[in-house]
Write an enzyme that holds these catalytic residues in place. Structure first.
Site, mmCIF file in Angstrom:
data_model
loop_
_atom_site.group_PDB
_atom_site.id
_atom_site.type_symbol
_atom_site.label_atom_id
_atom_site.label_comp_id
_atom_site.label_asym_id
_atom_site.label_seq_id
_atom_site.Cartn_x
_atom_site.Cartn_y
_atom_site.Cartn_z
ATOM 1 N N HIS A 364 -5.213 -8.011 -2.024
ATOM 2 C CA HIS A 364 -6.289 -7.040 -2.211
ATOM 3 C C HIS A 364 -7.556 -7.419 -1.437
ATOM 4 O O HIS A 364 -8.206 -6.575 -0.825
ATOM 5 C CB HIS A 364 -6.603 -6.911 -3.699
ATOM 6 C CG HIS A 364 -7.482 -5.748 -4.017
ATOM 7 N ND1 HIS A 364 -7.033 -4.443 -4.024
ATOM 8 C CD2 HIS A 364 -8.805 -5.680 -4.291
ATOM 9 C CE1 HIS A 364 -8.034 -3.638 -4.310
ATOM 10 N NE2 HIS A 364 -9.115 -4.359 -4.486
ATOM 11 N N ARG A 507 -4.488 8.221 -4.784
ATOM 12 C CA ARG A 507 -3.337 7.613 -5.444
ATOM 13 C C ARG A 507 -3.690 7.358 -6.907
ATOM 14 O O ARG A 507 -4.748 6.804 -7.202
ATOM 15 C CB ARG A 507 -2.983 6.294 -4.752
ATOM 16 C CG ARG A 507 -1.790 5.578 -5.373
ATOM 17 C CD ARG A 507 -1.420 4.342 -4.576
ATOM 18 N NE ARG A 507 -2.451 3.313 -4.615
ATOM 19 C CZ ARG A 507 -2.445 2.218 -3.854
ATOM 20 N NH1 ARG A 507 -1.471 2.043 -2.970
ATOM 21 N NH2 ARG A 507 -3.403 1.311 -3.941
ATOM 22 N N GLU A 605 7.747 3.512 -1.227
ATOM 23 C CA GLU A 605 7.475 2.076 -1.060
ATOM 24 C C GLU A 605 8.540 1.209 -1.729
ATOM 25 O O GLU A 605 8.445 -0.015 -1.719
ATOM 26 C CB GLU A 605 6.080 1.721 -1.600
ATOM 27 C CG GLU A 605 5.793 2.269 -2.982
ATOM 28 C CD GLU A 605 4.327 2.108 -3.383
ATOM 29 O OE1 GLU A 605 3.632 1.280 -2.779
ATOM 30 O OE2 GLU A 605 3.899 2.817 -4.306
ATOM 31 N N ASP A 629 4.252 -2.448 0.971
ATOM 32 C CA ASP A 629 5.177 -2.749 -0.118
ATOM 33 C C ASP A 629 6.623 -2.507 0.295
ATOM 34 O O ASP A 629 7.525 -3.257 -0.097
ATOM 35 C CB ASP A 629 4.837 -1.907 -1.356
ATOM 36 C CG ASP A 629 3.942 -2.660 -2.332
ATOM 37 O OD1 ASP A 629 3.992 -3.904 -2.336
ATOM 38 O OD2 ASP A 629 3.188 -2.022 -3.087
ATOM 39 N N CYS A 676 0.715 5.041 5.259
ATOM 40 C CA CYS A 676 -0.614 4.472 4.982
ATOM 41 C C CYS A 676 -0.575 2.950 4.868
ATOM 42 O O CYS A 676 -1.402 2.354 4.190
ATOM 43 C CB CYS A 676 -1.219 5.089 3.719
ATOM 44 S SG CYS A 676 -0.155 5.019 2.276
#
Length: 768
Positions: A364, A507, A605, A629, A676
């Protein structure tokens, strides 16, 4: 043997420096194996020679003097073959090399095992025996291999600590000390390291001298008094509820805080010119190791009490030192594990680079760093983080390397790269308002990934056509509780207004895995295969419903909202989510809000979704691949684990084949598909994705100008031919090289990572 090994590892861990660690190893191994000689030879990176660094049994004056070329002698043979060599009569071996200054002519039996850490040979551990003694058996060989494997990390860390302090194994001054991690965010930074560490974490306390001995002593004594008062207060409050033997535990704590006990030793360390926190760390860790080595189970458990006491003292010490952390003009923030909160502490305009021992390019903080445009290196395993404080550092976010104590030549090399990068970005500003269209008229949408309002500002100045991924978990992560519907609505409205009338894809909450909420902890053995994404929000519809309601209300009058569902692995999850979204839509309409039903899409994903694209597409309005992912799950590589980070590769043939299939299947049922992940922000990756047929690419704002420039300069047929060529290849590294070569031949070499051969030559030159 297991008990001996555990004791040995603990002793070595307590060593203050590499020399002490190696002396402990040779002494304890000699005792444990009942052998006459134990020696350690380390491979010096500067000279590429094995140096005798410690011995028990050979002449001590040969330590640091005797050295062998990389493949010389039996030691060199062990290192080059990377396996043990066990000989009954070593002098008769053709590779035997005799050094008279060691006195080893008395010993005939030889057992050498390599010391290997992360595929790198650090050295060789050797035991020797006289001719009249027995040959080393299989059990002894297995024990020595086990010792070597256990101690490799400790030796690597100690070696790095010495190097960063400015000394090589031979005692010569070192420059350009390089540590390898993984790229977190691209770019180059040159600045001063500032080590930050979590509160009350003894292991993370950096080593540094005391600037004011009396101040440090006073601060420590005040902390001792505060902890003593805390313990007495708790003891008095619980006195009526505890038996006398239980009450005695508090007396043990208070005795440990007596002047002749732990505090006295800490004060002695402070007087040796160590700052209070560092002195406390050294003494407490020494106590802990002593207790953990004891045979008595009760005494071993007391190590927990010592650790707890150390944390309590450290907490008060840090409270008294809160004002002392200073951030220089060019701050390179360094931590065991960076957090968004740490980034926020640095004054505006001073943060130039980030270095995190934990995490990877897709953690992150790395994603946040890319959004902020701050060069970042992650996953520097076994790097002595505490030694980086106050040192000049070069952060190479392209290659995932940092250099401590850079030489003048290396600093100039990276300064030139930094200047070129800035000049390139300024030159691309003219493209901001032009469409992303190939020379033969193929149009593709360039969108951005956002999470903070600062992302939006950067995105608009770089010419984004909308938001392909708004990470709604960011507002959740910066709070200490779930944000209310009204708070969420305000966050979402900001994003929707900034890009109206262009689409903003939000999302739904995606927590779990590497994204944790402090107030909603998810503790799992394997979080990436556990409770995360849509699985969490469908189990907690109260969270999902409030979030969708806030999104819909925020879109009133704008109608540019799109909703995307993360971590979808089966059709039932989509149908259940759509049921809840339609329910909220009708409820909000009944409340009087004039809104349109937003488009709803699915994130692809999870590998299972690849084989259900047609079924998914029939139920939703669009699809978007989360390539980060998807790559992680296809390759079975934890993207936050630096030990396997080199196996994570976006250009892996399996990943490219999966992406081709997704685009084909989505278009076969007439649904648009975007992507993305980070691959979209790589110029070469963007060309391949365009050739596959993706309708939109979403990336961090800093990547937009480069990607647009490349796409506007080629025709689609050229990109399709490149894709067909690389799909025939079977190595991700070869594919990446092939794509880079094609870009260089087309005149886009300036958009690729800088050529490292020049920097490598400079480092070699400095070493020699």
């Amino acid at each position: 043997m297991l008990s001996i090994l555990r004791s040995l590892v603990q002793e070595v861990n307590s060593a203050r420096d590499l020399k002490e660690a190696l002396d402990i190893i040779v002494s304890r191994v000699q005792d444990a194996m009942g052998t006459e000689v134990c020696s350690v030879y380390l491979l010096d990176p500067a000279s590429n020679r094995y140096i005798l660094m410690a011995t028990q049994g050979l002449y001590k004056q040969s330590v640091g003097v005797v050295s062998l070329a990389y493949s010389e002698g039996l030691v060199g043979l062990v290192g080059s073959r990377e396996e043990p060599i066990n000989l009954e009569d070593a002098p008769s071996h053709p590779r035997y090399r005799y050094f008279p200054e060691t006195g080893e002519e008395r010993f005939r039996s030889f057992l050498g095992v390599p010391i290997i850490h992360h595929r790198r040979v650090l050295g060789v551990l050797v035991v020797q025996q006289r001719e009249s003694s027995r040959c080393f058996d299989e059990g002894e060989e297995a024990f020595l291999v086990t010792v070597s494997a256990q101690l490799a990390g400790v030796i690597a860390h100690s070696e790095a600590t010495g190097a960063i302090s400015g000394l090589s194994l031979t005692g010569e001054e070192t420059w350009d000390v390089c540590f390898n991690g993984v790229p977190g965010a691209p770019g180059v930074a040159i600045g001063t390291g500032v080590v930050v560490y979590p509160a009350a974490d003894l292991d993370a306390v950096p080593e540094k001298p005391a600037e004011d001995l009396e101040h440090e002593l006073a601060l420590f004594r005040s902390s001792v008094d505060s902890v003593r008062e805390d313990i007495e207060r708790v003891a008095n409050r619980l006195a009526s509820q505890l038996r006398s033997e239980e009450q005695a535990l508090f007396d043990v704590y208070l005795r440990m805080l007596g002047d002749e006990a732990l505090p006295g030793e800490v004060e002695n360390r402070i007087r040796e010119n160590v700052w209070a926190q560092g002195a406390l760390k050294q003494v407490v860790q020494q106590y802990i190791r002593h207790f953990e080595m004891m045979d008595d189970p009760y005494l071993r458990e007391r190590a927990v009490d010592i650790r707890d006491l150390g944390r309590r003292l450290l907490s008060y010490l840090q409270e008294g030192e809160q004002e002392t952390l200073e951030y220089p003009e060019n701050t390179v923030l360094v931590s065991e594990e960076l957090t968004p909160a740490m980034l926020g502490e640095v004054p505006k305009g001073r943060l130039v680079g980030l270095v995190s021992m934990k995490g990877s390019s897709n953690s992150h903080v790395a994603i946040l760093a890319r959004a902020m445009g701050v060069p970042t290196v992650m996953g520097l395993v076994d790097t002595p983080v505490n030694q980086l404080n106050g040192r000049e550092l070069v952060v190479d976010g392209f290659e995932g390397q940092i250099f401590a104590s850079p030489s003048t030549d290396l600093r100039a090399f990276y300064q030139a790269i930094y200047d070129e990068e800035n000049e390139l970005i300024r030159g691309l500003e003219a493209l901001r308002d032009l469409p992303c269209e190939t020379t033969d008229g193929h149009r593709i949408s360039l969108l951005v990934n956002t999470g903070l309002m600062t992302d939006v500002v950067r995105s608009l100045t770089h010419g984004a056509e909308g938001i392909g991924l708004y990470r709604t978990e960011v507002p959740f992560m910066i709070k200490e509780r779930f944000p209310s519907e009204q708070e969420q609505r305000e966050y979402y409205r900001e994003q929707l207004e900034a890009f109206a009338p262009n689409p903003v894809t939000m999302r739904t909450l995606d927590v779990g895995g590497d994204k944790a909420l402090s107030y909603f902890p998810i503790e799992e053995e394997n979080p990436f295969l556990g409770w995360r994404g849509i699985r969490v929000t469908l189990d907690h519809p109260e969270i999902f419903l409030v979030q969708v309601r806030a999104m819909l209300k925020a879109s009133e009058g704008l109608n540019n909202l799109q909703i995307m569902l993360p971590m979808i692995s089966n059709i039932s999850e989509v149908e259940e989510s759509l049921h809840l979204i339609y329910r909220v839509y009708h409820e909000v309409r009944e409340e009087g809000y004039d809104i349109r039903m937003p488009k709803v899409g699915v994130m692809v994903e999870i590998p299972a979704a690849i084989y259900q694209i047609r079924e998914l597409a029939e139920r939703v309005d669009f699809l978007s691949v989360g390539s980060n992912d998807l790559t992680q799950y296809l390759l079975a590589v934890d993207r936050n684990n630096p030990r396997v980070a080199q196996l994570y590769h976006s250009y892996h043939p399996a990943v490219l084949q999966a992406l081709v299939r997704v685009a084909q299947d989505a278009h076969s049922v007439g649904k648009p598909v975007g992507i993305c992940g980070e691959l979209a922000g790589d110029p070469g990756g963007a060309l391949l994705l365009m050739a596959m047929g993706y309708d939109s690419l979403s990336m961090n704002a800093a990547s937009l100008p480069k990607v647009k420039s490349v796409i506007r300069s080629v025709d689609r047929e050229w990109a399709i031919q490149l894709l067909e060529d690389v799909l025939l290849l079977d190595s991700p590294h070869v594919i990446k090289s092939c794509v880079d070569l094609a870009l260089r031949n087309a005149g886009f070499g300036r958009y690729l990572r800088p050529d490292r051969s020049s920097a490598a030559a400079l480092v070699e030159q400095a070493a020699s």
